[in-house]
Enzyme design. Structure first.
Site, PDB file in Angstrom:
ATOM      1  N   CYS A   1       8.305  -2.992  -5.220  1.00 45.49           N
ATOM      2  CA  CYS A   1       7.940  -4.300  -4.693  1.00 45.49           C
ATOM      3  C   CYS A   1       9.017  -5.346  -4.946  1.00 45.49           C
ATOM      4  O   CYS A   1       9.133  -6.303  -4.203  1.00 45.49           O
ATOM      5  CB  CYS A   1       6.637  -4.752  -5.326  1.00 45.49           C
ATOM      6  SG  CYS A   1       5.504  -3.383  -5.554  1.00 45.49           S
TER       7      CYS A   1
ATOM      8  N   HIS B   1      -1.670   7.080  -3.421  1.00 46.22           N
ATOM      9  CA  HIS B   1      -0.339   7.470  -2.934  1.00 46.22           C
ATOM     10  C   HIS B   1       0.658   7.761  -4.048  1.00 46.22           C
ATOM     11  O   HIS B   1       1.776   8.208  -3.789  1.00 46.22           O
ATOM     12  CB  HIS B   1       0.215   6.439  -1.935  1.00 46.22           C
ATOM     13  CG  HIS B   1       0.694   5.146  -2.528  1.00 46.22           C
ATOM     14  ND1 HIS B   1       2.030   4.879  -2.694  1.00 46.22           N
ATOM     15  CD2 HIS B   1       0.034   4.049  -2.952  1.00 46.22           C
ATOM     16  CE1 HIS B   1       2.157   3.645  -3.193  1.00 46.22           C
ATOM     17  NE2 HIS B   1       0.967   3.125  -3.359  1.00 46.22           N
TER      18      HIS B   1
END
Ligand SMILES: Cc1ncc(COP(=O)(O)O)c(C=O)c1O
Length: 394
Positions: free
Chosen positions: A324, A201
């Site tokens: 994240c 991705h």
């Protein structure tokens, strides 16, 4: 239209990739382990995907293990190699700027008796190869250093590090190339790596697909039981459409990489010039040895999260650092390791360009971002309301 400047977090799925995947999400739905025609078609596509990915990094098809993404590839590689080498030693060396997919994985291993050594980095986030050499003892089984950093874009001298690692017999070098793979040429032999992780991705492939390169002869202990897929290294029915998507995306990215990188570097430099003209801003990461489309900075006296929220309101998607850690109140372990004090690290901002980023978007962003940053400086509103500092009437 919103301007997407967060390609280090993820990229859009490329139309050619979707097209290549579609048959395997519709009529070609066979299980690659089945022996009938449906299964054979899936198997052929899966084999070709291994071959395509391998050949683009100078590897062989059998050296590629397909996984559910970069995080799984790193978990499999690091845990698998650590457990396989436990009889020889228990020491693992990493850098202090690794992604949590590496850092947290080895910290987990610490609970089982492994010893973790974290190497310092310089102001630009670079590891000194001499420090790698010095950290390796006869108990060391594994060294894990990333090729390029996700927060500041710094590229590590991996070939030099590999030379130092391999001067010690039996020590493996694992490399997180998740951010590097879309932008830098990767030849596993020239780099001298034993394990290497990538994720689809990040280069316009589907989410939830990744690959672990495992040099032939490198022993790892499988981390998933219940199936003999991927040559017994990763049990579970294969994601055929995902594999086809990853291979198609990587093939295209590699074919266009040099040209894309040139264009992205030029656009990033233009944006960088505009943004760093704001008082109190500073580029983070290495000024030259950095990913071509990666602009990371600190804007002093701002809160990076607030700046990113404000940019979002202005139609620009940016982030404070890694996808994240966004949304958490912790400051970046990467910037801390690079020596930035907490109050400065809070002003971190990351703008990452992609293959599809246009000149017009950069021109527009270069007009908006500097004024947003300037207006978000703590005290900027008060200064604007009270330029002479005489106090604002209640
Ligand atoms: C450097 C790095 N390593 C690993 C990962 C994890 O990859 P994935 O999202 O495929 O699990 C990321 C994702 O942001 C990354 O930037």
């Amino acid at each position: 239209m919103a301007i997407y400047l967060d390609h280090a977090a993820t990229t859009p799925l490329r139309s050619e990739v979707l097209e290549a995947m579609l048959p395997y999400l519709t009529e070609a739905y066979g299980n690659a382990s089945s022996t009938h025609g449906f299964g054979r078609r899936a198997r052929a596509a899966l084999d070709e995907a291994h071959e395509t990915i391998a050949s683009r990094i100078g590897a062989e098809a059998r050296e590629i293990v397909l996984t559910s993404g970069g995080t799984e590839a790193l978990n499999l590689g690091l845990k698998g190699a650590a457990w396989a080498g436990k009889a020889h030693g228990h020491r693992i060396v990493i850098s202090s700027v690794e992604h949590h997919a590496v850092g947290h994985t080895v910290r987990h291993l610490e609970k089982f008796g492994f010893e973790i050594v974290e190497l310092p980095v310089d102001r630009y986030g670079r590891v000194d190869p001499d420090n790698v050499d010095a950290a390796i003892t006869d108990k060391t089984v594994l060294v894990a250093i990333m090729l390029a950093n996700n927060e500041v874009g710094t590229i590590q001298p991996i070939a030099e590090i590999a030379n130092r690692v391999h001067a010690h017999r039996g020590v493996l070098l694992a490399v997180d190339a998740v951010q590097a793979a879309p932008h830098l040429e990767i030849d596993v032999t020239a780099l001298g790596v034993d394990l290497l992780a990538m994720s689809a991705h990040k280069f316009e492939g589907p989410k939830g697909v990744g690959a672990l390169y495992l040099r032939h002869g490198t022993h790892i202990l499988a981390q998933q039981q219940g199936g003999s897929q991927e040559r017994h290294r990763r049990g579970g029915t294969e994601n055929v459409a995902g594999a086809v998507g990853m291979a198609t995306a990587f093939g295209l990215a590699v074919a266009e990489r040099a040209e894309t990188a040139r264009r992205m570097r030029r656009l990033r430099e233009r944006l960088q010039k505009a943004v760093l003209a704001v008082d109190g801003t500073e580029l983070t990461g290495h000024p030259k040895d950095r990913l071509p489309g990666h602009l990371s900075l600190i804007a002093r006296d701002t809160d990076g999260t607030a700046v990113a929220v404000s940019l979002d309101l202005h139609g620009i998607a940016a982030s404070v650092g890694s996808a994240c850690t966004s949304g958490s109140t912790e400051v970046s372990h990467v910037l801390s390791a690079m020596g930035y004090p907490e109050e400065e690290a809070r002003g971190a901002l990351r703008l990452t360009l992609g293959r599809t980023t246009t000149e017009a978007e950069i021109d527009e962003a270069a007009g908006i971002i500097p004024s947003v940053i300037a207006s978000m400086r703590i005290g900027a509103a008060a200064v604007a309301a009270d330029p002479m500092g005489q106090g604002v009437p209640a």
